[in-house]
Scaffold this active site. Structure first.
Site, mmCIF file in Angstrom:
data_model
loop_
_atom_site.group_PDB
_atom_site.id
_atom_site.type_symbol
_atom_site.label_atom_id
_atom_site.label_comp_id
_atom_site.label_asym_id
_atom_site.label_seq_id
_atom_site.Cartn_x
_atom_site.Cartn_y
_atom_site.Cartn_z
ATOM 1 N N PHE A 136 14.611 4.051 9.984
ATOM 2 C CA PHE A 136 13.252 3.699 9.966
ATOM 3 C C PHE A 136 12.464 4.866 9.877
ATOM 4 O O PHE A 136 12.430 5.566 10.690
ATOM 5 C CB PHE A 136 12.820 2.644 10.991
ATOM 6 C CG PHE A 136 11.409 2.131 10.755
ATOM 7 C CD1 PHE A 136 11.483 0.973 9.977
ATOM 8 C CD2 PHE A 136 10.224 2.627 11.227
ATOM 9 C CE1 PHE A 136 10.147 0.369 9.474
ATOM 10 C CE2 PHE A 136 9.019 1.992 10.712
ATOM 11 C CZ PHE A 136 8.938 0.991 10.062
ATOM 12 N N GLU B 150 7.516 2.447 -6.089
ATOM 13 C CA GLU B 150 7.606 1.722 -5.011
ATOM 14 C C GLU B 150 7.784 2.961 -3.926
ATOM 15 O O GLU B 150 8.453 3.924 -4.397
ATOM 16 C CB GLU B 150 8.846 0.937 -5.043
ATOM 17 C CG GLU B 150 9.405 0.458 -3.753
ATOM 18 C CD GLU B 150 8.342 -0.505 -2.990
ATOM 19 O OE1 GLU B 150 7.315 -0.274 -2.850
ATOM 20 O OE2 GLU B 150 8.793 -1.738 -2.718
ATOM 21 N N LYS C 274 0.804 -1.292 0.066
ATOM 22 C CA LYS C 274 -0.193 -0.135 -0.161
ATOM 23 C C LYS C 274 1.080 1.274 -0.153
ATOM 24 O O LYS C 274 0.248 2.282 -0.228
ATOM 25 C CB LYS C 274 -1.030 0.017 1.314
ATOM 26 C CG LYS C 274 -1.729 -1.215 1.269
ATOM 27 C CD LYS C 274 -2.239 -1.274 2.818
ATOM 28 C CE LYS C 274 -2.798 -2.661 3.426
ATOM 29 N NZ LYS C 274 -3.100 -2.709 4.703
ATOM 30 N N GLY C 275 2.124 0.867 0.080
ATOM 31 C CA GLY C 275 2.918 2.268 0.322
ATOM 32 C C GLY C 275 3.076 3.093 -0.844
ATOM 33 O O GLY C 275 3.360 4.346 -0.488
ATOM 34 N N ASP D 49 14.891 -0.918 0.436
ATOM 35 C CA ASP D 49 15.783 -1.272 1.460
ATOM 36 C C ASP D 49 16.763 -2.286 1.202
ATOM 37 O O ASP D 49 17.654 -2.148 0.674
ATOM 38 C CB ASP D 49 14.948 -1.437 2.526
ATOM 39 C CG ASP D 49 15.533 -1.495 4.061
ATOM 40 O OD1 ASP D 49 16.861 -1.072 3.950
ATOM 41 O OD2 ASP D 49 14.940 -2.167 4.935
HETATM 42 P P1 IMP Z 1 12.827 -4.421 0.731
HETATM 43 O O1 IMP Z 1 12.409 -5.641 0.181
HETATM 44 O O2 IMP Z 1 13.721 -4.493 2.054
HETATM 45 O O3 IMP Z 1 13.714 -3.637 -0.186
HETATM 46 O O4 IMP Z 1 11.858 -3.581 1.293
HETATM 47 C C1 IMP Z 1 10.936 -2.717 0.700
HETATM 48 C C2 IMP Z 1 9.669 -2.509 1.539
HETATM 49 O O5 IMP Z 1 9.908 -2.543 2.993
HETATM 50 C C3 IMP Z 1 8.956 -1.098 1.526
HETATM 51 O O6 IMP Z 1 8.051 -1.317 0.328
HETATM 52 C C4 IMP Z 1 8.299 -0.923 2.767
HETATM 53 O O7 IMP Z 1 6.951 -1.497 2.676
HETATM 54 C C5 IMP Z 1 9.266 -1.662 3.528
HETATM 55 N N1 IMP Z 1 10.343 -0.611 4.536
HETATM 56 C C6 IMP Z 1 11.531 -0.638 4.161
HETATM 57 N N2 IMP Z 1 12.167 0.382 4.775
HETATM 58 C C7 IMP Z 1 11.145 0.839 5.409
HETATM 59 C C8 IMP Z 1 11.045 2.019 6.440
HETATM 60 O O8 IMP Z 1 12.045 2.737 6.736
HETATM 61 N N3 IMP Z 1 9.822 2.039 7.011
HETATM 62 C C9 IMP Z 1 8.442 1.651 6.477
HETATM 63 N N4 IMP Z 1 8.701 0.724 5.661
HETATM 64 C C10 IMP Z 1 9.781 0.323 5.198
#
Ligand code: IMP
Length: 180
Positions: free
Chosen positions: A152, A99, A43-44, A103
């Site tokens: 975060f 997106e 939903k982000g 992260d």
């Molecule tokens: P990745 O697979 O670790 O790159 O994660 C991406 C997803 O992790 C994003 O779409 C977010 O939903 C979540 N995410 C990563 N970092 C944060 C943060 O700092 N705050 C909130 N959600 C995060």
């Protein structure tokens, strides 16, 4: 909500400027492509995608997927589930994944590989925020709004336990909120 925010790191004004800049770049890069698909990861993506698309001056189709990587905590679990799939064929289509943040890179790596496997002609990523220090696998989005340190953050689509998505800016959450 505001009392839970330690520091605003991307303001509403900065977000607007980043959306204009990214929208212009995408418009230029995709001007000769036929109806690319702007694919939001729920939903982000919601606030970012709805602002960004206003500045893409091309006919685009809008689609969504719901891919879950975090499970209510503050670090990536690395466990990715497709909870809602895209509603149309991606075969021979140009896809721009939209997106909120990259992260570890695991979510996007999985989704990009899936779309290519299904025959997408091209797959690129536009993200508002990039946290390169968090990478567990190499992944470089083509379009990045702003790079942030490994903290975060919440707001403008980003949640902690499903809350704070409706803040109009991106901020660092106070530690006392998640250490409770
Ligand atoms: P990745 O697979 O670790 O790159 O994660 C991406 C997803 O992790 C994003 O779409 C977010 O939903 C979540 N995410 C990563 N970092 C944060 C943060 O700092 N705050 C909130 N959600 C995060």
């Amino acid at each position: 909500m505001k009392k839970d925010i330690k520091e605003v790191i991307v303001t509403e004004k900065q977000i607007k400027d980043l959306c204009v800049k990214l929208g212009k770049q995408i418009t230029l890069d995709y001007k000769d492509k036929e109806n690319p698909i702007l694919l939001g990861l729920l939903k982000g993506c919601i606030p970012f995608m709805s602002d960004l698309m206003k500045y893409i001056d091309l006919p685009v189709e809008v689609e969504f997927m719901d891919v879950k990587s975090y499970h209510g905590g503050i670090s990536s679990s690395g466990d990715i589930k497709i909870r809602m799939d895209i509603n149309t064929s991606v075969y021979n289509r140009d896809i721009i994944i939209c997106e909120d943040i990259v992260d570890t890179g695991k979510t996007l790596d999985t989704v990009v590989r899936l779309l290519k496997h299904r025959g997408a002609r091209s797959v690129e990523v536009v993200t508002l925020l990039d946290k390169p220090e968090g990478r567990l696998i190499p992944f470089t989005p083509k379009y990045i709004g702003i790079t942030i340190p490994k903290v975060f953050v919440v707001g403008y689509g980003l949640d902690y336990n499903e809350l704070y998505r409706n803040l109009p800016y991106v901020g660092i959450l106070k530690e006392r909120v998640y250490s409770k």
